[in-house]
Design a protein around this motif. Structure first.
Motif, mmCIF file in Angstrom:
data_model
loop_
_atom_site.group_PDB
_atom_site.id
_atom_site.type_symbol
_atom_site.label_atom_id
_atom_site.label_comp_id
_atom_site.label_asym_id
_atom_site.label_seq_id
_atom_site.Cartn_x
_atom_site.Cartn_y
_atom_site.Cartn_z
ATOM 1 N N MET A 176 27.504 64.330 19.477
ATOM 2 C CA MET A 176 27.186 63.090 18.766
ATOM 3 C C MET A 176 25.679 62.829 18.786
ATOM 4 N N ILE A 177 25.047 63.112 19.920
ATOM 5 C CA ILE A 177 23.592 62.944 20.021
ATOM 6 C C ILE A 177 22.885 63.871 19.042
ATOM 7 N N GLY A 178 23.276 65.139 19.043
ATOM 8 C CA GLY A 178 22.659 66.098 18.123
ATOM 9 C C GLY A 178 22.871 65.726 16.669
ATOM 10 N N PHE A 179 23.985 65.078 16.381
ATOM 11 C CA PHE A 179 24.306 64.702 15.003
ATOM 12 C C PHE A 179 23.420 63.563 14.506
ATOM 13 N N VAL A 180 23.105 62.605 15.371
ATOM 14 C CA VAL A 180 22.348 61.429 14.924
ATOM 15 C C VAL A 180 20.837 61.617 15.024
ATOM 16 N N LEU A 181 20.375 62.616 15.775
ATOM 17 C CA LEU A 181 18.936 62.765 15.974
ATOM 18 C C LEU A 181 18.150 63.078 14.694
ATOM 19 N N ALA A 203 12.494 59.108 19.079
ATOM 20 C CA ALA A 203 13.897 58.887 18.708
ATOM 21 C C ALA A 203 14.819 59.104 19.902
ATOM 22 N N SER A 204 14.534 60.132 20.703
ATOM 23 C CA SER A 204 15.345 60.419 21.888
ATOM 24 C C SER A 204 15.270 59.286 22.895
ATOM 25 N N GLY A 205 14.085 58.703 23.040
ATOM 26 C CA GLY A 205 13.926 57.591 23.963
ATOM 27 C C GLY A 205 14.747 56.383 23.551
ATOM 28 N N ILE A 206 14.793 56.105 22.251
ATOM 29 C CA ILE A 206 15.596 54.987 21.753
ATOM 30 C C ILE A 206 17.079 55.242 22.026
ATOM 31 N N VAL A 207 17.527 56.465 21.769
ATOM 32 C CA VAL A 207 18.923 56.820 22.054
ATOM 33 C C VAL A 207 19.199 56.685 23.551
ATOM 34 N N GLY A 208 18.245 57.105 24.370
ATOM 35 C CA GLY A 208 18.396 57.002 25.823
ATOM 36 C C GLY A 208 18.553 55.562 26.284
ATOM 37 N N ILE A 209 17.801 54.653 25.673
ATOM 38 C CA ILE A 209 17.907 53.230 26.024
ATOM 39 C C ILE A 209 19.304 52.706 25.713
ATOM 40 N N ILE A 210 19.812 53.064 24.544
ATOM 41 C CA ILE A 210 21.149 52.602 24.150
ATOM 42 C C ILE A 210 22.214 53.162 25.082
ATOM 43 N N LEU A 211 22.122 54.461 25.390
ATOM 44 C CA LEU A 211 23.120 55.086 26.254
ATOM 45 C C LEU A 211 23.069 54.519 27.671
ATOM 46 N N LEU A 212 21.863 54.239 28.174
ATOM 47 C CA LEU A 212 21.750 53.666 29.518
ATOM 48 C C LEU A 212 22.505 52.351 29.611
ATOM 49 N N ASN A 213 22.350 51.524 28.598
ATOM 50 C CA ASN A 213 23.010 50.226 28.632
ATOM 51 C C ASN A 213 24.524 50.347 28.460
ATOM 52 N N ILE A 214 24.958 51.358 27.742
ATOM 53 C CA ILE A 214 26.400 51.622 27.668
ATOM 54 C C ILE A 214 26.920 52.029 29.042
ATOM 55 N N PHE A 215 26.174 52.913 29.726
ATOM 56 C CA PHE A 215 26.569 53.323 31.079
ATOM 57 C C PHE A 215 26.578 52.129 32.035
ATOM 58 N N LYS A 216 25.621 51.224 31.854
ATOM 59 C CA LYS A 216 25.548 50.055 32.735
ATOM 60 C C LYS A 216 26.774 49.168 32.585
ATOM 61 N N VAL A 217 27.280 49.047 31.358
ATOM 62 C CA VAL A 217 28.468 48.230 31.122
ATOM 63 C C VAL A 217 29.640 48.733 31.955
ATOM 64 N N GLY A 404 7.061 60.560 25.127
ATOM 65 C CA GLY A 404 7.353 60.528 23.706
ATOM 66 C C GLY A 404 7.711 59.130 23.249
ATOM 67 N N LEU A 405 8.519 58.440 24.062
ATOM 68 C CA LEU A 405 8.864 57.049 23.756
ATOM 69 C C LEU A 405 7.640 56.155 23.889
ATOM 70 N N ALA A 406 6.880 56.341 24.950
ATOM 71 C CA ALA A 406 5.697 55.510 25.184
ATOM 72 C C ALA A 406 4.653 55.685 24.086
ATOM 73 N N SER A 407 4.367 56.926 23.720
ATOM 74 C CA SER A 407 3.338 57.170 22.708
ATOM 75 C C SER A 407 3.769 56.648 21.341
ATOM 76 N N GLY A 408 5.080 56.738 21.032
ATOM 77 C CA GLY A 408 5.559 56.188 19.775
ATOM 78 C C GLY A 408 5.394 54.681 19.713
ATOM 79 N N LEU A 409 5.707 54.004 20.826
ATOM 80 C CA LEU A 409 5.536 52.550 20.891
ATOM 81 C C LEU A 409 4.068 52.162 20.756
ATOM 82 N N ILE A 410 3.209 52.910 21.443
ATOM 83 C CA ILE A 410 1.778 52.591 21.412
ATOM 84 C C ILE A 410 1.204 52.839 20.027
ATOM 85 N N ALA A 411 1.601 53.961 19.409
ATOM 86 C CA ALA A 411 1.113 54.269 18.064
ATOM 87 C C ALA A 411 1.569 53.212 17.065
#
Length: 433
Positions: A176-181, A203-217, A404-411
């Protein structure tokens, strides 16, 4: 010398395709050869088993989880796998291919392995089939998408699910991750407008944030591994110098030992991802990669920072990205800005490896320097070292491309400010020439 000069004159597209693939294959084999030379078969087997069955949440040093030999074998094997896949599917050799293979080889020292990469590649394959497009178009996204390998490792080995259900669930999630990337990478590229070279990383960092919060639930979130630099490692330092020297020598041979066109590469804009082979040639790309690598090794040496497995992989990955427009002229202001924060912030220590990795990866913001000048490059470097070390908490170590996530946010944050400043002549537009 006459024969060497002929190589450069016959630098046709077909020649570049052949020599480019040959270079990547040889580099992969060299890494596998190093692994076989420094570790016994028993050590290798035990180390690889530990690597494959490790959750590998950021940060995980595979040279410690396994051994130096198994880490090098894992790196060489992944590079060989990626290069072979690209060759089989007849992907045209390009700069992004160099970046993808080097990124695989680098991150294979602290998070990527074939077990975790396969489901992500499967997802990109399915995306290509549904789109009725050639898989070769998306192979590189799958390779970069290995940034989310810790997700597969975490689901497989940290949740206490019995086999084979753990593998089935992990591979389903990985697919599913490979499909949406691919669509996410294209979409988020517009956020930072090409001002960061780490598009898939964002993009991977954004997916990671979403998955982390799913795991937290479900109360199954991972815990990031704190790692500090505690000892010098001459082995990795010598290996890094050997790899960079090999790249340098191959580049010199291809260029006929002629460095007169090196300035041409420094004038290329870093946000254009597919122009370097056309305008500069394969040999010049390799020379630029070697120069960037030696500069980073020199920075670590000046700061008296030892190179361990993680930093070896970091430099490998960054050297690969330098094939896409990054050059010494464009990265120095960024490194200076990041270094200033390193020495000004009391909490930042050269023994904090996530800080040093942020320093090295900060140069992915080189398109800002190239297109808007040294002042903005310096500012970008400062912001990157402020943001990147802390951002792991947002994705819980599920994405290997923390910077990658940090540099995208900063850019994305700096782009409108740069445009406003240049419109009002607050800071004049002065791209590198």
């Amino acid at each position: 010398m006459k024969n060497i000069s002929l190589i450069k004159k016959n630098d046709t597209e077909e020649w570049v395709q052949q020599q480019g693939y040959l270079f990547l294959f040889c580099l992969s084999v060299c890494f596998i050869g190093i692994s076989l030379a420094i570790s016994s078969p028993k050590e290798m087997a035990t180390g690889l088993k530990s690597i494959l069955f490790s959750p590998a949440v950021l940060l995980t040093d595979y040279s410690v989880v396994g051994c130096n030999g198994s880490a090098f074998f894992n790196s060489g094997f992944l590079m060989l796998f990626c290069t072979s896949l690209l060759k089989i599917h007849q992907r045209k050799f390009c700069e992004e291919m160099i970046s993808a293979v080097f990124a695989l080889g680098g991150y294979a020292f602290f998070g990527k392995n074939i077990y975790c990469l396969l489901p992500i590649m499967l997802g990109t394959f399915l995306y290509a089939k549904i789109r009725r497009e050639p898989f070769s178009k998306y192979i590189l996204v799958g390779c970069f998408g290995g940034a989310l390998s810790p997700v597969i490792g975490h689901v497989s080995f940290s949740l206490g699910i019995e086999a084979p259900y753990n593998i089935m669930l992990a591979y389903l999630l990985g697919a599913m991750i490979g499909f949406v990337l691919p669509p996410l990478t294209t979409h988020f590229f517009h956020f930072h407008k090409g001002k960061s070279l780490y598009s898939v990383g964002f993009a991977s960092g954004i997916v990671g944030i979403i998955l982390l919060n799913i795991f937290k639930v479900f109360s199954v979130e991972p815990t990031a591994n704190p790692i500090t630099l505690v000892a010098d490692s001459r082995f990795f330092q010598l290996c890094m110098l050997a790899v960079l020297s090999l790249i340098l020598i191959v580049g010199l041979i291809i260029e006929g030992f002629d460095l007169s066109e090196i300035k041409k590469f420094s004038r290329e804009n870093g946000h254009r991802l597919t122009n370097q082979l056309t305008h500069c040639g394969f040999g010049m790309i390799l020379l630029n990669m070697a120069f960037v690598g030696f500069l980073l090794v020199g920075v670590l040496a000046v700061m008296n920072i030892p190179i361990n497995g993680i930093l070896f992989g970091t430099i490998m990955a960054v050297v690969g990205y330098s094939a896409r427009g990054m050059n010494v002229k464009s990265i120095v202001p960024i490194l200076l800005g990041a270094s200033l924060i390193l020495f000004l912030v009391p909490d930042y220590s050269v023994n904090r490896i996530e800080v040093i990795m942020a320093l090295l990866f900060s140069i992915g913001l080189s398109p800002i320097t190239t297109n808007h000048g040294c002042i903005w490059g310096f500012v970008a470097g400062m912001f990157h070292l402020i943001v990147a070390p802390a951002i792991c908490g947002f994705h819980g170590g599920l994405s290997l491309y923390n910077s990658g996530l940090a540099s995208g946010l900063i850019a994305g944050f700096l782009s409108p400010l740069i445009e406003l400043a240049q419109q009002k002549n607050i800071v004049r537009k002065s791209p590198l020439e």
